[in-house]
Scaffold this motif. Structure first.
Motif, PDB file in Angstrom:
ATOM      1  N   LYS A 143       4.147   5.634   7.109  1.00  0.00           N
ATOM      2  CA  LYS A 143       4.422   5.863   5.746  1.00  0.00           C
ATOM      3  C   LYS A 143       4.705   4.503   4.806  1.00  0.00           C
ATOM      4  N   ALA A 148      -1.767   2.984   5.213  1.00  0.00           N
ATOM      5  CA  ALA A 148      -1.357   4.413   4.214  1.00  0.00           C
ATOM      6  C   ALA A 148      -2.035   4.408   3.056  1.00  0.00           C
ATOM      7  N   LEU A 149      -1.733   3.284   2.390  1.00  0.00           N
ATOM      8  CA  LEU A 149      -1.756   2.919   0.884  1.00  0.00           C
ATOM      9  C   LEU A 149      -3.631   3.147   0.871  1.00  0.00           C
ATOM     10  N   LYS A 151      -5.678   4.302   2.808  1.00  0.00           N
ATOM     11  CA  LYS A 151      -6.257   5.799   3.206  1.00  0.00           C
ATOM     12  C   LYS A 151      -6.137   6.614   1.890  1.00  0.00           C
ATOM     13  N   ASP A 152      -4.981   6.515   1.497  1.00  0.00           N
ATOM     14  CA  ASP A 152      -4.535   7.487   0.295  1.00  0.00           C
ATOM     15  C   ASP A 152      -5.543   7.059  -0.954  1.00  0.00           C
ATOM     16  N   LYS A 153      -5.861   5.748  -1.117  1.00  0.00           N
ATOM     17  CA  LYS A 153      -7.086   5.625  -2.092  1.00  0.00           C
ATOM     18  C   LYS A 153      -8.290   6.063  -1.506  1.00  0.00           C
ATOM     19  N   GLY A 154      -8.572   6.236  -0.475  1.00  0.00           N
ATOM     20  CA  GLY A 154      -9.860   6.555   0.180  1.00  0.00           C
ATOM     21  C   GLY A 154     -10.752   5.390   0.563  1.00  0.00           C
TER      22      GLY A 154
END
Length: 187
Positions: A143, A148-149, A151-154
């Motif tokens: 996290k 992680a950032l 991946k969160d944005k795709g």
């Protein structure tokens, strides 16, 4: 590797081509009046000395057996007590840095972003291992991490980082990110 070599200063030995074929190793030198065999023998005479070599031996044999093998096969290497070769300058100066290249992959579906950061040699820093710290921080996947950032944005599936080159006069740190199709659009 050859791409990185082609981007550095021509005056630095790292820029030289690392392999060859019949054309580059026989025909072209002959056309220029060069005797590659004699050049190779001279290189061997100038730089092939036990005092500038390093060896790591790993095997299932006992330490005395490994030592005997080394003595048997390597004790004949002459020691001319030469100085280790030193290379002039750095391979990358201000005009060779800050470049963005787009490379078309041979296979479909390969999307990656590779960042290369040339830096001073780090072999002398083996006790503190600074690139290991960087690699740990950048490559963290939990996290709040870079991955992680992304991946969160795709935008990414994987991220790795670490020392990619370690030479006597310079090193390089690399970050490699496997991108999604959307990530590639946002580079």
């Amino acid at each position: 590797l050859q791409l990185a070599k082609s981007l550095c200063r021509e005056s630095h030995p790292f820029s030289k081509f690392g392999s060859g074929n019949l054309v580059t190793l026989k025909e072209e030198p002959a056309e220029r009046g060069l005797d590659l065999r004699q050049m190779l023998l001279k290189f061997h005479k100038d730089y092939y000395s036990a005092n500038v070599m390093k060896l790591v031996v790993l095997g299932k044999e006992s330490l005395p057996e490994l030592e005997n093998l080394c003595v048997e096969y390597l004790s004949g290497i002459p020691n001319y007590d030469i100085a280790a070769p030193v290379f002039p300058g750095k391979p990358f100066g201000p005009t060779e840095l800050s470049k963005q290249l787009s490379v078309v992959p041979v296979r479909d579906g390969i999307r990656s972003l590779d960042l290369q950061f040339p830096m001073r040699e780090i072999d002398s820093l083996y006790l503190c291992k600074p690139t290991r710290y960087l690699s740990h921080l950048i490559g963290h996947e939990g996290k709040g991490s870079i991955l992680a950032l992304l991946k969160d944005k795709g935008w990414a599936n994987e991220l790795s980082s670490g020392e990619s080159r370690s030479c006597s006069d310079w090193s390089a740190f690399s970050i490699s990110i496997e991108l999604t199709a959307e990530g590639l659009q946002n580079v």
